[in-house]
Design a protein around this motif. Sequence first.
Motif, PDB file in Angstrom:
ATOM      1  N   TRP A 116      18.901  28.920  50.915  1.00  0.00           N
ATOM      2  CA  TRP A 116      20.014  28.058  51.325  1.00  0.00           C
ATOM      3  C   TRP A 116      20.777  27.396  50.173  1.00  0.00           C
ATOM      4  O   TRP A 116      21.929  26.997  50.344  1.00  0.00           O
ATOM      5  CB  TRP A 116      19.540  26.971  52.291  1.00  0.00           C
ATOM      6  CG  TRP A 116      18.703  25.899  51.635  1.00  0.00           C
ATOM      7  CD1 TRP A 116      17.351  25.890  51.492  1.00  0.00           C
ATOM      8  CD2 TRP A 116      19.172  24.694  51.013  1.00  0.00           C
ATOM      9  NE1 TRP A 116      16.945  24.766  50.823  1.00  0.00           N
ATOM     10  CE2 TRP A 116      18.046  24.015  50.524  1.00  0.00           C
ATOM     11  CE3 TRP A 116      20.434  24.133  50.838  1.00  0.00           C
ATOM     12  CZ2 TRP A 116      18.147  22.792  49.860  1.00  0.00           C
ATOM     13  CZ3 TRP A 116      20.533  22.924  50.173  1.00  0.00           C
ATOM     14  CH2 TRP A 116      19.389  22.269  49.702  1.00  0.00           C
ATOM     15  N   THR A 156      23.609  26.080  56.186  1.00  0.00           N
ATOM     16  CA  THR A 156      22.562  27.094  56.074  1.00  0.00           C
ATOM     17  C   THR A 156      21.179  26.458  56.119  1.00  0.00           C
ATOM     18  O   THR A 156      20.262  26.975  56.770  1.00  0.00           O
ATOM     19  CB  THR A 156      22.737  27.918  54.780  1.00  0.00           C
ATOM     20  OG1 THR A 156      24.069  28.441  54.759  1.00  0.00           O
ATOM     21  CG2 THR A 156      21.751  29.066  54.713  1.00  0.00           C
ATOM     22  N   ARG A 187      20.209  25.724  59.674  1.00  0.00           N
ATOM     23  CA  ARG A 187      19.790  26.931  60.386  1.00  0.00           C
ATOM     24  C   ARG A 187      18.401  27.379  59.932  1.00  0.00           C
ATOM     25  O   ARG A 187      17.588  27.819  60.734  1.00  0.00           O
ATOM     26  CB  ARG A 187      20.828  28.036  60.190  1.00  0.00           C
ATOM     27  CG  ARG A 187      22.143  27.700  60.915  1.00  0.00           C
ATOM     28  CD  ARG A 187      23.276  28.699  60.724  1.00  0.00           C
ATOM     29  NE  ARG A 187      22.863  30.076  60.733  1.00  0.00           N
ATOM     30  CZ  ARG A 187      23.140  30.950  59.764  1.00  0.00           C
ATOM     31  NH1 ARG A 187      23.841  30.578  58.705  1.00  0.00           N
ATOM     32  NH2 ARG A 187      22.719  32.190  59.848  1.00  0.00           N
ATOM     33  N   VAL A 240      18.170  33.340  57.599  1.00  0.00           N
ATOM     34  CA  VAL A 240      19.394  32.982  56.877  1.00  0.00           C
ATOM     35  C   VAL A 240      19.374  33.571  55.471  1.00  0.00           C
ATOM     36  O   VAL A 240      18.318  33.880  54.930  1.00  0.00           O
ATOM     37  CB  VAL A 240      19.587  31.450  56.781  1.00  0.00           C
ATOM     38  CG1 VAL A 240      19.794  30.827  58.150  1.00  0.00           C
ATOM     39  CG2 VAL A 240      18.417  30.793  56.059  1.00  0.00           C
TER      40      VAL A 240
END
Length: 165
Positions: free
Chosen positions: A41, A129, A132, A139
């Motif tokens: 991320w 991100t 998620r 991701v």
Amino acid sequence: MTQATLVPAGDRWTLVFIRELRKPPEQVWPALIDPERLDRWAPFTADRDLGTPGAVTLTMVDGDDRTPMACTVLAAEPPHLLEHTWGDDLLRWELEASGTGTRLTLRHTSAEKGIEAMVAAGWHLCADTLERLLAGEPVVAIRGEAAREHGWEDLRNRYAKMFTG
């Protein structure tokens, strides 16, 4: 919910970026310090766990380009505070319990002028991100030029308007 403000810091500026996350600090903390999770991320990879103070290399990733930066973890107080350098910048991550979730506050202090809206847009996509990832979704980090395909320019323009009043 995302909030972002700019605060003068002498000859530098600090972006104060706040995001409400649905998971408690104990579940958010590993995503801030674990190299494998950061790689999914964040705009950089890490050569070690960030959970202890000391030297670390954070590598900026943009497609096939890699730019390693010698950095230092200055403070790591699980699960509430992580502070580290990132090149000449200083990043301070504060996690505060908020209901059943976490209020994540990132204070990103930088000396480089004129990039405030770009930085805010980048962290906005990273936080999307991260959210998620914490929800258990598969991701991939949105980094560098790839961010343009995910609304980075619109976000940058929105933050620029917000910061200039």
